[in-house]
Design a protein around this motif. Structure first.
Motif, PDB file in Angstrom:
ATOM      1  N   UNK A  89       0.835  -1.199   0.000  1.00 36.14           N
ATOM      2  CA  UNK A  89       0.000   0.000   0.000  1.00 36.14           C
ATOM      3  C   UNK A  89       0.871   1.251   0.000  1.00 36.14           C
ATOM      4  N   UNK A  90       1.938   1.240   0.770  1.00 35.66           N
ATOM      5  CA  UNK A  90       2.870   2.371   0.786  1.00 35.66           C
ATOM      6  C   UNK A  90       3.527   2.576  -0.564  1.00 35.66           C
ATOM      7  N   UNK A  91       3.920   1.483  -1.217  1.00 33.57           N
ATOM      8  CA  UNK A  91       4.536   1.575  -2.547  1.00 33.57           C
ATOM      9  C   UNK A  91       3.599   2.206  -3.560  1.00 33.57           C
ATOM     10  N   UNK A  92       2.311   1.959  -3.403  1.00 26.88           N
ATOM     11  CA  UNK A  92       1.327   2.474  -4.348  1.00 26.88           C
ATOM     12  C   UNK A  92       0.829   3.872  -3.980  1.00 26.88           C
ATOM     13  N   UNK A  93       0.626   4.113  -2.707  1.00 28.99           N
ATOM     14  CA  UNK A  93      -0.054   5.318  -2.256  1.00 28.99           C
ATOM     15  C   UNK A  93       0.879   6.523  -2.094  1.00 28.99           C
ATOM     16  N   UNK A  94       2.020   6.342  -1.456  1.00 31.33           N
ATOM     17  CA  UNK A  94       2.901   7.475  -1.154  1.00 31.33           C
ATOM     18  C   UNK A  94       3.342   8.224  -2.421  1.00 31.33           C
ATOM     19  N   UNK A  95       3.724   7.538  -3.497  1.00 31.07           N
ATOM     20  CA  UNK A  95       4.083   8.296  -4.713  1.00 31.07           C
ATOM     21  C   UNK A  95       2.926   9.146  -5.256  1.00 31.07           C
ATOM     22  N   UNK A  96       1.702   8.685  -5.070  1.00 27.77           N
ATOM     23  CA  UNK A  96       0.560   9.472  -5.530  1.00 27.77           C
ATOM     24  C   UNK A  96       0.397  10.754  -4.720  1.00 27.77           C
ATOM     25  N   UNK A  97       0.775  10.708  -3.450  1.00 30.28           N
ATOM     26  CA  UNK A  97       0.736  11.922  -2.633  1.00 30.28           C
ATOM     27  C   UNK A  97       1.706  12.968  -3.171  1.00 30.28           C
ATOM     28  N   UNK A  98       2.794  12.493  -3.752  1.00 27.21           N
ATOM     29  CA  UNK A  98       3.833  13.390  -4.260  1.00 27.21           C
ATOM     30  C   UNK A  98       3.612  13.825  -5.704  1.00 27.21           C
ATOM     31  N   UNK A  99       2.559  13.324  -6.308  1.00 27.48           N
ATOM     32  CA  UNK A  99       2.243  13.673  -7.695  1.00 27.48           C
ATOM     33  C   UNK A  99       2.098  15.186  -7.823  1.00 27.48           C
ATOM     34  N   UNK A 100       2.265  15.702  -9.036  1.00 33.46           N
ATOM     35  CA  UNK A 100       2.194  17.151  -9.235  1.00 33.46           C
ATOM     36  C   UNK A 100       0.861  17.747  -8.780  1.00 33.46           C
ATOM     37  N   UNK A 101      -0.183  16.937  -8.754  1.00 30.73           N
ATOM     38  CA  UNK A 101      -1.478  17.409  -8.257  1.00 30.73           C
ATOM     39  C   UNK A 101      -1.785  16.807  -6.889  1.00 30.73           C
ATOM     40  N   UNK A 123      -8.567   8.475  -4.105  1.00 34.11           N
ATOM     41  CA  UNK A 123      -7.342   7.788  -4.549  1.00 34.11           C
ATOM     42  C   UNK A 123      -7.201   6.466  -3.803  1.00 34.11           C
ATOM     43  N   UNK A 124      -7.445   6.497  -2.516  1.00 29.92           N
ATOM     44  CA  UNK A 124      -7.343   5.295  -1.696  1.00 29.92           C
ATOM     45  C   UNK A 124      -8.359   4.235  -2.135  1.00 29.92           C
ATOM     46  N   UNK A 125      -9.576   4.665  -2.431  1.00 28.34           N
ATOM     47  CA  UNK A 125     -10.599   3.729  -2.917  1.00 28.34           C
ATOM     48  C   UNK A 125     -10.152   3.015  -4.190  1.00 28.34           C
ATOM     49  N   UNK A 126      -9.531   3.768  -5.075  1.00 27.37           N
ATOM     50  CA  UNK A 126      -9.041   3.178  -6.331  1.00 27.37           C
ATOM     51  C   UNK A 126      -7.969   2.135  -6.053  1.00 27.37           C
ATOM     52  N   UNK A 127      -7.083   2.428  -5.125  1.00 28.76           N
ATOM     53  CA  UNK A 127      -6.037   1.460  -4.756  1.00 28.76           C
ATOM     54  C   UNK A 127      -6.677   0.220  -4.136  1.00 28.76           C
ATOM     55  N   UNK A 128      -7.667   0.416  -3.288  1.00 31.01           N
ATOM     56  CA  UNK A 128      -8.348  -0.737  -2.683  1.00 31.01           C
ATOM     57  C   UNK A 128      -8.956  -1.615  -3.769  1.00 31.01           C
ATOM     58  N   UNK A 129      -9.646  -0.986  -4.717  1.00 28.99           N
ATOM     59  CA  UNK A 129     -10.334  -1.743  -5.769  1.00 28.99           C
ATOM     60  C   UNK A 129      -9.374  -2.454  -6.708  1.00 28.99           C
ATOM     61  N   UNK A 130      -8.259  -1.822  -7.013  1.00 26.98           N
ATOM     62  CA  UNK A 130      -7.346  -2.365  -8.018  1.00 26.98           C
ATOM     63  C   UNK A 130      -6.196  -3.186  -7.457  1.00 26.98           C
TER      64      UNK A 130
END
Length: 149
Positions: A89-101, A123-130
């Motif tokens: 989850x950290x590998x997937x989620x943390x980079x998204x926090x740092x995204x330009x948006x 964003x978290x919901x999408x990670x959960x689903x995928x």
């Protein structure tokens, strides 16, 4: 043609990294609880130096706790499996926090607290689903069950 098992292969590769990083997770876990270990695994999975930023850490903690509570603490998982799940989850989620948006952007900062939580939750919901679903599917085959709950 895309390999139908490509995502599962990714998690297998992450397992090898997780096993190397396992000691670091235990080092940064100040309180010996399943939730604190899960969040420590998110830090290490998302590259720990990224979570030294106060905003990134705040949203990582928020997402980790929300995931843990939403799934009732994942009672069916061993401690090791739970740690691996949150490492991913950290590998997937943390980079998204740092995204330009992401959370560091001016557009995100301009949102109200409620709107920020909603945006991060989407964003978290999408990670959960995928991803969470896939990780839970492959966990029984990864050999991490040895640790008791």
């Amino acid at each position: 043609m895309k390999n139908p098992f490509q995502e599962f292969t990714r998690y297998s590769e992450w397992k090898e990294r997780f096993l190397k990083d396992r000691d670091r997770i235990k080092e940064i876990n100040p309180k010996p609880s399943r939730l604190s270990e899960a969040i420590a695994a998110m830090y290490v999975g998302g590259l720990e130096h990224r979570t030294q930023d106060e905003e990134i850490r705040k949203w990582t903690d928020w997402a980790g706790e929300k995931t843990y509570r939403t799934f009732n603490g994942f009672p069916q998982l061993s401690d090791e499996e739970l740690s691996f799940l949150f490492y991913c989850l950290g590998k997937l989620f943390v980079p998204l926090l740092l995204h330009e948006k992401g959370v560091k952007s001016e557009s995100f900062k301009a949102l109200t607290q409620e709107e920020q939580e909603s945006a991060v939750s989407d964003v978290l919901d999408t990670i959960w689903e995928n991803h969470i679903i896939r990780i839970l599917q492959v966990l029984p085959y990864m050999g991490l069950k040895e640790t008791t709950k």
